[in-house]
Design a protein around this motif. Sequence first.
Motif, PDB file in Angstrom:
ATOM      1  N   GLY A  33     -92.097  36.781  97.358  1.00 41.97           N
ATOM      2  CA  GLY A  33     -92.481  38.138  97.438  1.00 41.97           C
ATOM      3  C   GLY A  33     -93.951  37.742  98.061  1.00 41.97           C
ATOM      4  O   GLY A  33     -94.340  36.823  98.167  1.00 41.97           O
ATOM      5  N   HIS A  34     -94.545  39.067  98.157  1.00 43.28           N
ATOM      6  CA  HIS A  34     -95.863  39.152  98.823  1.00 43.28           C
ATOM      7  C   HIS A  34     -96.957  40.133  98.344  1.00 43.28           C
ATOM      8  O   HIS A  34     -96.680  40.996  97.495  1.00 43.28           O
ATOM      9  CB  HIS A  34     -95.816  38.889 100.204  1.00 43.28           C
ATOM     10  CG  HIS A  34     -95.521  40.457 100.846  1.00 43.28           C
ATOM     11  ND1 HIS A  34     -96.309  41.408 101.072  1.00 43.28           N
ATOM     12  CD2 HIS A  34     -94.163  40.975 100.685  1.00 43.28           C
ATOM     13  CE1 HIS A  34     -95.659  42.391 101.398  1.00 43.28           C
ATOM     14  NE2 HIS A  34     -94.207  42.357 101.407  1.00 43.28           N
ATOM     15  N   GLU A  35     -98.080  39.585  98.419  1.00 40.84           N
ATOM     16  CA  GLU A  35     -99.188  40.635  97.896  1.00 40.84           C
ATOM     17  C   GLU A  35     -99.167  42.072  98.643  1.00 40.84           C
ATOM     18  O   GLU A  35     -98.793  41.945  99.942  1.00 40.84           O
ATOM     19  CB  GLU A  35    -100.760  39.971  98.558  1.00 40.84           C
ATOM     20  CG  GLU A  35    -101.927  40.875  98.069  1.00 40.84           C
ATOM     21  CD  GLU A  35    -103.149  40.251  98.674  1.00 40.84           C
ATOM     22  OE1 GLU A  35    -103.094  38.906  98.842  1.00 40.84           O
ATOM     23  OE2 GLU A  35    -104.047  40.632  98.834  1.00 40.84           O
ATOM     24  N   SER A  36     -99.555  43.122  97.843  1.00 40.61           N
ATOM     25  CA  SER A  36     -99.333  44.265  98.201  1.00 40.61           C
ATOM     26  C   SER A  36     -98.078  44.782  98.890  1.00 40.61           C
ATOM     27  O   SER A  36     -98.034  45.385 100.157  1.00 40.61           O
ATOM     28  CB  SER A  36    -100.562  44.629  99.429  1.00 40.61           C
ATOM     29  OG  SER A  36    -101.570  44.175  98.971  1.00 40.61           O
ATOM     30  N   CYS A  37     -97.077  44.355  98.359  1.00 41.25           N
ATOM     31  CA  CYS A  37     -95.621  44.630  98.788  1.00 41.25           C
ATOM     32  C   CYS A  37     -95.315  46.482  98.656  1.00 41.25           C
ATOM     33  O   CYS A  37     -95.302  46.744  97.620  1.00 41.25           O
ATOM     34  CB  CYS A  37     -94.757  43.881  98.110  1.00 41.25           C
ATOM     35  SG  CYS A  37     -92.871  44.428  98.833  1.00 41.25           S
ATOM     36  N   GLY A  38     -95.082  46.785  99.982  1.00 42.83           N
ATOM     37  CA  GLY A  38     -95.027  48.244  99.843  1.00 42.83           C
ATOM     38  C   GLY A  38     -93.657  48.635  99.029  1.00 42.83           C
ATOM     39  O   GLY A  38     -93.788  49.786  98.324  1.00 42.83           O
ATOM     40  N   ALA A  39     -92.620  48.114  99.163  1.00 43.25           N
ATOM     41  CA  ALA A  39     -91.537  48.225  98.596  1.00 43.25           C
ATOM     42  C   ALA A  39     -91.736  48.322  97.201  1.00 43.25           C
ATOM     43  O   ALA A  39     -91.242  49.378  96.219  1.00 43.25           O
ATOM     44  CB  ALA A  39     -90.206  47.288  98.800  1.00 43.25           C
ATOM     45  N   SER A  58     -87.026  36.953 102.183  1.00 46.88           N
ATOM     46  CA  SER A  58     -88.166  37.376 102.092  1.00 46.88           C
ATOM     47  C   SER A  58     -88.282  39.033 102.523  1.00 46.88           C
ATOM     48  O   SER A  58     -87.437  39.092 102.806  1.00 46.88           O
ATOM     49  CB  SER A  58     -89.267  36.698 103.108  1.00 46.88           C
ATOM     50  OG  SER A  58     -88.994  37.106 104.446  1.00 46.88           O
ATOM     51  N   CYS A  59     -89.613  39.324 102.347  1.00 45.14           N
ATOM     52  CA  CYS A  59     -89.733  41.015 102.765  1.00 45.14           C
ATOM     53  C   CYS A  59     -89.850  41.159 104.296  1.00 45.14           C
ATOM     54  O   CYS A  59     -90.227  40.183 104.901  1.00 45.14           O
ATOM     55  CB  CYS A  59     -90.871  41.455 102.033  1.00 45.14           C
ATOM     56  SG  CYS A  59     -91.150  43.308 102.309  1.00 45.14           S
ATOM     57  N   ALA A  60     -89.345  42.024 104.768  1.00 45.88           N
ATOM     58  CA  ALA A  60     -89.176  42.529 106.221  1.00 45.88           C
ATOM     59  C   ALA A  60     -90.766  42.948 106.728  1.00 45.88           C
ATOM     60  O   ALA A  60     -90.954  43.090 107.799  1.00 45.88           O
ATOM     61  CB  ALA A  60     -88.270  43.801 106.231  1.00 45.88           C
ATOM     62  N   ASP A  61     -91.731  42.960 105.677  1.00 43.28           N
ATOM     63  CA  ASP A  61     -93.167  43.270 106.085  1.00 43.28           C
ATOM     64  C   ASP A  61     -93.548  42.267 107.158  1.00 43.28           C
ATOM     65  O   ASP A  61     -93.289  41.113 107.359  1.00 43.28           O
ATOM     66  CB  ASP A  61     -94.019  42.866 104.789  1.00 43.28           C
ATOM     67  CG  ASP A  61     -95.195  43.426 104.819  1.00 43.28           C
ATOM     68  OD1 ASP A  61     -95.603  44.155 103.864  1.00 43.28           O
ATOM     69  OD2 ASP A  61     -96.134  42.865 105.765  1.00 43.28           O
ATOM     70  N   SER A  62     -94.328  43.246 108.131  1.00 43.80           N
ATOM     71  CA  SER A  62     -94.736  42.411 109.258  1.00 43.80           C
ATOM     72  C   SER A  62     -95.734  41.449 109.095  1.00 43.80           C
ATOM     73  O   SER A  62     -95.883  40.586 110.072  1.00 43.80           O
ATOM     74  CB  SER A  62     -95.468  43.541 110.382  1.00 43.80           C
ATOM     75  OG  SER A  62     -96.509  43.785 109.774  1.00 43.80           O
ATOM     76  N   ALA A  92     -86.896  44.851 103.157  1.00 40.98           N
ATOM     77  CA  ALA A  92     -87.817  45.453 102.359  1.00 40.98           C
ATOM     78  C   ALA A  92     -87.870  45.005 100.907  1.00 40.98           C
ATOM     79  O   ALA A  92     -86.686  45.408 100.274  1.00 40.98           O
ATOM     80  CB  ALA A  92     -88.087  46.877 102.462  1.00 40.98           C
ATOM     81  N   GLY A  93     -88.760  44.338 100.397  1.00 37.47           N
ATOM     82  CA  GLY A  93     -88.601  44.052  98.941  1.00 37.47           C
ATOM     83  C   GLY A  93     -87.772  42.751  98.517  1.00 37.47           C
ATOM     84  O   GLY A  93     -87.746  42.422  97.255  1.00 37.47           O
ATOM     85  N   ASN A  94     -87.584  42.008  99.585  1.00 36.03           N
ATOM     86  CA  ASN A  94     -86.783  40.688  99.380  1.00 36.03           C
ATOM     87  C   ASN A  94     -85.847  40.884  98.462  1.00 36.03           C
ATOM     88  O   ASN A  94     -85.704  40.135  97.341  1.00 36.03           O
ATOM     89  CB  ASN A  94     -87.573  39.831  99.252  1.00 36.03           C
ATOM     90  CG  ASN A  94     -88.911  39.890  98.302  1.00 36.03           C
ATOM     91  OD1 ASN A  94     -89.891  40.218  98.805  1.00 36.03           O
ATOM     92  ND2 ASN A  94     -88.498  39.830  97.062  1.00 36.03           N
TER      93      ASN A  94
HETATM   94 ZN   LIG Z   1     -93.111  43.724 100.854  1.00 31.38          ZN
END
Ligand SMILES: [Zn+2]
Length: 239
Positions: A147-153, A94-98, A119-121
């Motif tokens: 993946g997830h909504e509003s993924c910055g990567a 998964s993404c590293a997003d908090s 970041a970005g899985n």
């Molecule tokens: Zn992300």
Amino acid sequence: MKSDSSKFDISRRNILKYGGGFIGTGLLAAAMGVETLTPSPVVAQNDMTPDQALAKLMDGNKRFATMKSKNPNQNLVRLQELAKGQKPFAAVLSCADSRVPVEIIFDQGLGDIFVCRDAGNIAIKEEVGSLEFGTLVLGAKILLVIGHESCGAVIATMKGGEVPGSIGTILAQIEPAITEFMGKQDDEMAVRKAVEANVLHQIEVLKRSPIISDLVAQNKLKVVGAYYDLDTGEISLVG
Ligand SMILES: [Zn+2]
């Protein structure tokens, strides 16, 4: 039906062929002990089918998204059991997003999920190796790429242009998956589609691993894509 001994031979051969050098003899022996030789002292968690493992994750997410989390397996007693060995039933990239803490959003606990996050899985080779370990050696039955909504990567990749430091190495892993969405970062639906396309691309990369593709061919593993909605907390399957 294969006998236990032939099952052992196959596992041993595969581990030696694909993982022996990386895993090392001592750890290999320990891992095989957990996997095939002796009843595990750990509460067996991954003696399930890939579909059952996926259902367990989705049930947990349903509890989380409806604010009915049970927070299982999150105490010291559980940790002390696990000190003898782990048998996670699921592996996740998964993404590293908090906002994507894997155990929380699936309402699981210690020893349940073998998690890789960046970041970005993205399925860079270190993640592929880690997930080979989590599935072949530890026996996880489902490998979920989220993946997830509003993924910055993903959004940064869509924007293009210069980025500082080593961030560009991440975006380079995402870009091949989302070429058709470049420059569309202000379109919410395009961002979602790009996130999903990236998930499917990373699954393709993971399946280039002979270990992972062999486990899939033997019906010992399923590799599944997912999208995590930050507004609802719900996970939906992709692909
Ligand atoms: Zn992300």
